[in-house]
Scaffold this motif. Structure first.
Motif, short mmCIF file in Angstrom:
data_model
loop_
_atom_site.label_atom_id
_atom_site.label_comp_id
_atom_site.label_asym_id
_atom_site.label_seq_id
_atom_site.Cartn_x
_atom_site.Cartn_y
_atom_site.Cartn_z
N LEU A 39 0.87 -1.17 0.00
CA LEU A 39 0.00 0.00 0.00
C LEU A 39 0.90 1.22 0.00
CD1 LEU A 39 -2.92 1.23 0.34
CD2 LEU A 39 -2.35 1.35 2.78
N SER A 40 0.74 2.09 -1.00
CA SER A 40 1.52 3.32 -1.09
C SER A 40 0.58 4.50 -0.93
CB SER A 40 2.23 3.42 -2.44
OG SER A 40 3.12 2.35 -2.61
N ILE A 41 0.95 5.41 -0.03
CA ILE A 41 0.20 6.64 0.15
C ILE A 41 1.15 7.77 -0.21
CG2 ILE A 41 -1.11 8.10 1.74
CD1 ILE A 41 -1.65 5.57 3.42
N PHE A 54 -3.80 13.26 -1.14
CA PHE A 54 -3.00 12.02 -1.14
C PHE A 54 -3.72 10.96 -1.95
CE2 PHE A 54 -1.73 14.09 2.80
CZ PHE A 54 -0.36 13.91 2.83
N ASN A 55 -2.97 10.19 -2.71
CA ASN A 55 -3.50 9.01 -3.40
C ASN A 55 -2.97 7.77 -2.70
OD1 ASN A 55 -5.07 10.05 -5.54
ND2 ASN A 55 -3.19 10.62 -6.63
N ALA A 56 -3.85 6.83 -2.44
CA ALA A 56 -3.46 5.54 -1.88
C ALA A 56 -3.62 4.50 -2.97
CB ALA A 56 -4.32 5.19 -0.67
N SER A 57 -2.56 3.75 -3.23
CA SER A 57 -2.63 2.71 -4.25
C SER A 57 -2.14 1.39 -3.65
CB SER A 57 -1.79 3.08 -5.48
OG SER A 57 -0.44 3.26 -5.13
N LEU A 58 -2.73 0.32 -4.13
CA LEU A 58 -2.37 -1.03 -3.70
C LEU A 58 -1.76 -1.75 -4.89
CD1 LEU A 58 -2.41 -3.11 -1.42
CD2 LEU A 58 -4.69 -3.79 -2.20
N ASN A 59 -0.50 -2.09 -4.78
CA ASN A 59 0.24 -2.72 -5.88
C ASN A 59 0.15 -1.90 -7.16
OD1 ASN A 59 1.00 -4.93 -4.27
ND2 ASN A 59 -0.98 -5.90 -4.66
N GLY A 60 0.18 -0.57 -7.02
CA GLY A 60 0.16 0.33 -8.16
C GLY A 60 -1.22 0.71 -8.67
N ALA A 61 -2.28 0.05 -8.20
CA ALA A 61 -3.65 0.35 -8.65
C ALA A 61 -4.33 1.28 -7.62
CB ALA A 61 -4.46 -0.93 -8.79
N GLN A 62 -5.15 2.20 -8.12
CA GLN A 62 -5.87 3.13 -7.25
C GLN A 62 -6.67 2.37 -6.20
OE1 GLN A 62 -5.77 6.56 -7.45
NE2 GLN A 62 -7.03 6.66 -5.63
N PHE A 63 -6.53 2.80 -4.91
CA PHE A 63 -7.24 2.14 -3.82
C PHE A 63 -8.12 3.12 -3.05
CE2 PHE A 63 -7.32 0.28 0.53
CZ PHE A 63 -8.00 -0.88 0.22
N ASP A 64 -7.59 4.30 -2.73
CA ASP A 64 -8.34 5.29 -1.96
C ASP A 64 -7.72 6.67 -2.22
OD1 ASP A 64 -10.25 6.30 -0.17
OD2 ASP A 64 -9.07 5.83 1.61
N GLN A 65 -8.45 7.70 -1.79
CA GLN A 65 -7.95 9.07 -1.87
C GLN A 65 -8.18 9.74 -0.52
OE1 GLN A 65 -10.31 10.37 -5.27
NE2 GLN A 65 -8.46 10.30 -6.54
N LEU A 66 -7.20 10.53 -0.09
CA LEU A 66 -7.30 11.28 1.16
C LEU A 66 -7.37 12.76 0.83
CD1 LEU A 66 -4.61 9.29 3.19
CD2 LEU A 66 -7.07 8.87 3.06
N TYR A 67 -8.11 13.50 1.63
CA TYR A 67 -8.40 14.90 1.33
C TYR A 67 -7.80 15.88 2.33
CZ TYR A 67 -11.63 12.92 -2.01
OH TYR A 67 -12.15 12.22 -3.06
N LEU A 104 -11.45 2.12 7.61
CA LEU A 104 -10.75 0.86 7.80
C LEU A 104 -10.38 0.30 6.43
CD1 LEU A 104 -9.85 -1.62 9.53
CD2 LEU A 104 -12.15 -2.53 9.15
N TYR A 105 -9.10 0.01 6.24
CA TYR A 105 -8.65 -0.71 5.05
C TYR A 105 -8.56 -2.18 5.46
CZ TYR A 105 -6.97 3.81 3.13
OH TYR A 105 -6.87 5.09 2.67
N ASP A 106 -9.39 -3.02 4.85
CA ASP A 106 -9.41 -4.44 5.20
C ASP A 106 -8.83 -5.24 4.04
OD1 ASP A 106 -9.89 -7.00 6.11
OD2 ASP A 106 -11.95 -6.59 6.75
N PHE A 107 -7.63 -5.76 4.24
CA PHE A 107 -6.93 -6.52 3.21
C PHE A 107 -7.22 -8.01 3.30
CE2 PHE A 107 -4.54 -2.67 4.12
CZ PHE A 107 -4.58 -2.07 2.87
N ARG A 108 -8.04 -8.42 4.26
CA ARG A 108 -8.45 -9.83 4.37
C ARG A 108 -9.52 -10.15 3.34
NH1 ARG A 108 -10.41 -9.92 10.37
NH2 ARG A 108 -11.56 -8.22 9.43
N LYS A 109 -10.25 -9.13 2.88
CA LYS A 109 -11.32 -9.32 1.90
C LYS A 109 -10.72 -9.48 0.52
CE LYS A 109 -14.59 -8.01 4.87
NZ LYS A 109 -15.53 -8.87 5.44
N LYS A 110 -11.43 -10.19 -0.34
CA LYS A 110 -11.03 -10.37 -1.73
C LYS A 110 -12.08 -9.76 -2.62
CE LYS A 110 -7.55 -13.14 -0.74
NZ LYS A 110 -6.47 -12.50 -0.10
N PRO A 111 -11.88 -8.65 -3.25
CA PRO A 111 -10.72 -7.78 -3.19
C PRO A 111 -10.71 -6.95 -1.90
CG PRO A 111 -12.37 -6.77 -4.59
CD PRO A 111 -12.91 -8.11 -4.17
#
Length: 160
Positions: A39-41, A54-67, A104-111
């Motif tokens: 996870l990159s922020i 801020f942009n949050a990406s997971l393995n290079g793909a867009q995941f979330d945005q912070l304001y 909450l970022y939950d990485f146990r879920k698929k996706p």
């Protein structure tokens, strides 16, 4: 007498620092190892028209945005070599005087998913269980489970 005071101060500082791994003030760029990948922020160069800072990406793909102008995150991992399965992020959208938006970022879920928790809590402490996240804010405890936030009893003391 001075030796006693110094010893007491040392003990208090070590107790305060023992739990410091749980909270990290985000900088301009953070990389966090998770069970789903990295996870990159990253702070955007110019604030976007929609206010994204801020942009949050997971393995290079867009995941979330912070304001907000800053953010803080808490991971459930107990050490630097263990990847996180969940992360709580506080996004300080209104600056230092307003309560942050908490997710909450939950990485146990698929996706993996981003679950909004609240925009009315300024988190003081977090405890993790398999089924819930316990959050302390302003002297009260809350439980977040199943996409719902509810008041909770304080967690039992545990040896950490």
């Amino acid at each position: 007498m001075n030796l006693f005071k110094l010893s007491l101060i040392g003990v208090l500082l070590s107790l305060c620092c023992a739990a410091s791994y749980a909270q990290t003030d985000g900088g301009d760029r953070d990389s966090i190892q998770t069970v789903a990948g990295t996870l990159s922020i990253v702070r955007v160069e110019h604030v976007k028209t929609d206010g994204v800072t801020f942009n949050a990406s997971l393995n290079g793909a867009q995941f979330d945005q912070l304001y907000g102008s800053r953010y803080t995150y808490y991971t459930d991992s107990t050490g630097t070599d263990k990847p996180a399965t969940r992360i709580v992020v506080e996004d300080f959208i209104g600056g230092f005087s307003d309560t942050p938006s908490v997710s909450l970022y939950d990485f146990r879920k698929k996706p993996p998913v981003v679950l909004p928790i609240s925009n009315k809590l300024d988190v003081d402490d977090i405890r993790w269980s398999d089924s819930a996240v316990l959050l302390s804010a302003n002297g009260s405890w809350y439980s977040f489970a199943g996409k719902k936030l509810a008041r909770s009893k304080p967690p039992k003391k545990s040896a950490q």
